[in-house]
Design a protein around this motif. Structure first.
Motif, PDB file in Angstrom:
ATOM      1  N   LEU A   1       8.109  32.238  15.326  1.00  0.00           N
ATOM      2  CA  LEU A   1       9.497  31.784  15.264  1.00  0.00           C
ATOM      3  C   LEU A   1       9.610  30.270  15.408  1.00  0.00           C
ATOM      4  N   VAL A   2       8.955  29.723  16.431  1.00  0.00           N
ATOM      5  CA  VAL A   2       9.114  28.301  16.723  1.00  0.00           C
ATOM      6  C   VAL A   2       8.351  27.436  15.724  1.00  0.00           C
ATOM      7  N   ALA A   3       7.069  27.744  15.507  1.00  0.00           N
ATOM      8  CA  ALA A   3       6.271  26.931  14.591  1.00  0.00           C
ATOM      9  C   ALA A   3       6.806  27.017  13.167  1.00  0.00           C
ATOM     10  N   GLY A   4       7.170  28.215  12.734  1.00  0.00           N
ATOM     11  CA  GLY A   4       7.696  28.358  11.379  1.00  0.00           C
ATOM     12  C   GLY A   4       8.991  27.612  11.161  1.00  0.00           C
ATOM     13  N   ALA A   5       9.924  27.753  12.109  1.00  0.00           N
ATOM     14  CA  ALA A   5      11.224  27.099  11.950  1.00  0.00           C
ATOM     15  C   ALA A   5      11.120  25.586  12.082  1.00  0.00           C
ATOM     16  N   SER A   6      10.288  25.107  12.993  1.00  0.00           N
ATOM     17  CA  SER A   6      10.207  23.665  13.225  1.00  0.00           C
ATOM     18  C   SER A   6       9.438  22.935  12.138  1.00  0.00           C
ATOM     19  N   MET A   7       8.449  23.598  11.552  1.00  0.00           N
ATOM     20  CA  MET A   7       7.630  22.942  10.531  1.00  0.00           C
ATOM     21  C   MET A   7       8.182  23.087   9.119  1.00  0.00           C
ATOM     22  N   ARG A   8       9.115  23.986   8.914  1.00  0.00           N
ATOM     23  CA  ARG A   8       9.633  24.208   7.564  1.00  0.00           C
ATOM     24  C   ARG A   8      10.257  22.953   6.944  1.00  0.00           C
ATOM     25  N   PRO A   9      11.112  22.206   7.651  1.00  0.00           N
ATOM     26  CA  PRO A   9      11.650  20.986   7.027  1.00  0.00           C
ATOM     27  C   PRO A   9      10.566  19.971   6.667  1.00  0.00           C
ATOM     28  N   LEU A  10       9.525  19.856   7.500  1.00  0.00           N
ATOM     29  CA  LEU A  10       8.455  18.901   7.215  1.00  0.00           C
ATOM     30  C   LEU A  10       7.635  19.312   6.000  1.00  0.00           C
ATOM     31  N   THR A  11       7.272  20.577   5.931  1.00  0.00           N
ATOM     32  CA  THR A  11       6.466  21.027   4.793  1.00  0.00           C
ATOM     33  C   THR A  11       7.269  20.978   3.500  1.00  0.00           C
ATOM     34  N   ASP A  12       8.575  21.265   3.574  1.00  0.00           N
ATOM     35  CA  ASP A  12       9.404  21.132   2.367  1.00  0.00           C
ATOM     36  C   ASP A  12       9.435  19.679   1.900  1.00  0.00           C
ATOM     37  N   MET A  13       9.597  18.764   2.845  1.00  0.00           N
ATOM     38  CA  MET A  13       9.660  17.349   2.506  1.00  0.00           C
ATOM     39  C   MET A  13       8.345  16.857   1.898  1.00  0.00           C
ATOM     40  N   CYS A  14       7.220  17.429   2.345  1.00  0.00           N
ATOM     41  CA  CYS A  14       5.904  17.002   1.859  1.00  0.00           C
ATOM     42  C   CYS A  14       5.405  17.862   0.703  1.00  0.00           C
ATOM     43  N   VAL A  15       6.290  18.625   0.082  1.00  0.00           N
ATOM     44  CA  VAL A  15       5.975  19.420  -1.112  1.00  0.00           C
ATOM     45  C   VAL A  15       4.864  20.433  -0.824  1.00  0.00           C
ATOM     46  N   VAL A  16       5.095  21.250   0.183  1.00  0.00           N
ATOM     47  CA  VAL A  16       4.207  22.367   0.512  1.00  0.00           C
ATOM     48  C   VAL A  16       4.982  23.655   0.269  1.00  0.00           C
ATOM     49  N   SER A  17       4.384  24.591  -0.393  1.00  0.00           N
ATOM     50  CA  SER A  17       5.073  25.842  -0.709  1.00  0.00           C
ATOM     51  C   SER A  17       5.337  26.652   0.559  1.00  0.00           C
ATOM     52  N   ARG A  18       6.374  27.453   0.483  1.00  0.00           N
ATOM     53  CA  ARG A  18       6.683  28.329   1.621  1.00  0.00           C
ATOM     54  C   ARG A  18       5.575  29.353   1.824  1.00  0.00           C
ATOM     55  N   GLU A  19       4.920  29.758   0.743  1.00  0.00           N
ATOM     56  CA  GLU A  19       3.811  30.699   0.878  1.00  0.00           C
ATOM     57  C   GLU A  19       2.696  30.098   1.727  1.00  0.00           C
ATOM     58  N   LYS A  20       2.415  28.821   1.505  1.00  0.00           N
ATOM     59  CA  LYS A  20       1.337  28.174   2.259  1.00  0.00           C
ATOM     60  C   LYS A  20       1.725  28.028   3.727  1.00  0.00           C
TER      61      LYS A  20
END
Length: 334
Positions: free
Chosen positions: A162-181
């Motif tokens: 819950l915490v790692a997924g929610a907190s890292m999602r904006p960063l990975t989206d900004m850095c062009v990382v797929s949600r699958e990854k």
């Protein structure tokens, strides 16, 4: 008069249906009862798992697949379809829901979800994204930060997800990382780290199950040739947890080498070729096919500060460690 009687034990050396008959006599009165039991070879324990994997792959419905696995296993134990269906509802579902320990797990997930929602509403998720922008600005660093976040939150796999997924999602989206990854990194970190660290909530639950079975063994054999405590057995099994150990070494190698395979390679290429910063096709969508919009986003005038996320997480980790020590001391006193 006693409400229960010990009728002894029986050892069966072959699989099949076996009828056990118990006859009780008191003076000139006697009564008897019989019941059929099923016994299986050790390999039969994989049958429910095969059904779960098959239904998950064909229906894409997790709840239905797990339910079918429970039903198949229950029918194997009961020996009949009717008995298996009845035991599935009565023993394996209703009794599990009525368990106090399971209730604690439900409440923990509920409160953790509430904490994540509070962090998002207060602007903490956006704040941590803005604060880490200067450090996390490439696909590799975003994935590394996600892996590191999963290692830090080792005390519970649910909290980790819950915490790692929610907190890292904006960063990975900004850095062009797929949600699958991102999903793969979080999942491949949360369960393995929580499964080998002795002070995680999952390991505590696992030790309680091991101890319950050890108590049954000790009842029949007071001097077994194995460890007699659940914690000792758990420590001996760590070196055999190949998946957990392999994934914790595999993820950094995968991130540093920037190598992907199969469907994950396709997912990563879809976001990188088109420069998508919305998670790509793997982002969750609503039933109408549109992207899901969070209704918990902070108001426009809410200041997005990183400590609105950092302080609650630090307080949570500190309090959990305190409770671990406190519950251990209480058990020692008892």
């Amino acid at each position: 008069l006693p409400s229960t009687l010990e009728a002894g034990t029986a050892t069966i050396d072959k699989s099949g249906t076996h009828t056990i008959k118990v006859k009780i006599s008191l003076d000139e009165t006697s009564d008897e009862s019989d019941r059929a039991y099923e016994s299986f070879n050790a390999g039969a324990s994989f049958v429910p798992l095969v059904f779960v994997i098959f239904f998950a792959a064909t229906t894409k419905m997790v709840e239905l697949s797990l339910g079918m696995g429970i039903f198949v296993g229950s029918c194997m134990v009961a020996g009949t379809l009717v008995g298996g269906f009845r035991d599935m509802l009565d023993v394996y579902l209703l009794d599990a829901l009525a368990s106090k320990d399971h209730g604690y797990v439900f409440l923990f997930i509920l409160f953790m979800a509430g904490l994540v929602g509070l962090i998002e509403k207060s602007g903490g998720l956006r704040g941590i994204t803005f604060a880490l922008k200067k450090y996390v600005n490439t696909s590799r660093t975003a994935q590394g930060a996600s892996f590191f976040a999963g290692i830090i939150i080792f005390f519970d796999d649910y909290a980790n997800t819950l915490v790692a997924g929610a907190s890292m999602r904006p960063l990975t989206d900004m850095c062009v990382v797929s949600r699958e990854k991102l999903a793969f990194i979080v999942d491949a970190t949360a369960a393995p780290i929580a499964s080998i660290v002795p002070i995680s909530s999952w390991v505590g639950f696992e030790i309680s199950l091991i101890q319950a079975e050890l108590d049954k063994i000790l009842k029949d054999d007071p001097n077994p040739e194995i460890a007699t405590t659940g914690f000792a057995v758990f420590l001996e099994t760590i070196k055999y947890r190949y998946y957990c150990i392999f994934m914790l070494f595999f993820m950094p190698l995968l991130i540093l080498s920037k190598r992907d395979f199969g469907p994950m390679l396709i997912a990563e290429r879809l976001v990188k070729v088109y420069g998508r910063t919305d998670g790509g096709p793997g982002a969750a969508i609503a039933a109408d096919g549109q992207a899901i919009v969070s209704h918990n986003a902070p108001k426009p005038d809410t200041p997005c500060r990183w400590w609105n996320m950092a302080f609650p997480i630090v307080a949570l980790i500190g309090y959990i460690f305190y409770l671990l020590v406190w519950t251990g001391q209480q058990a020692g006193v008892g």
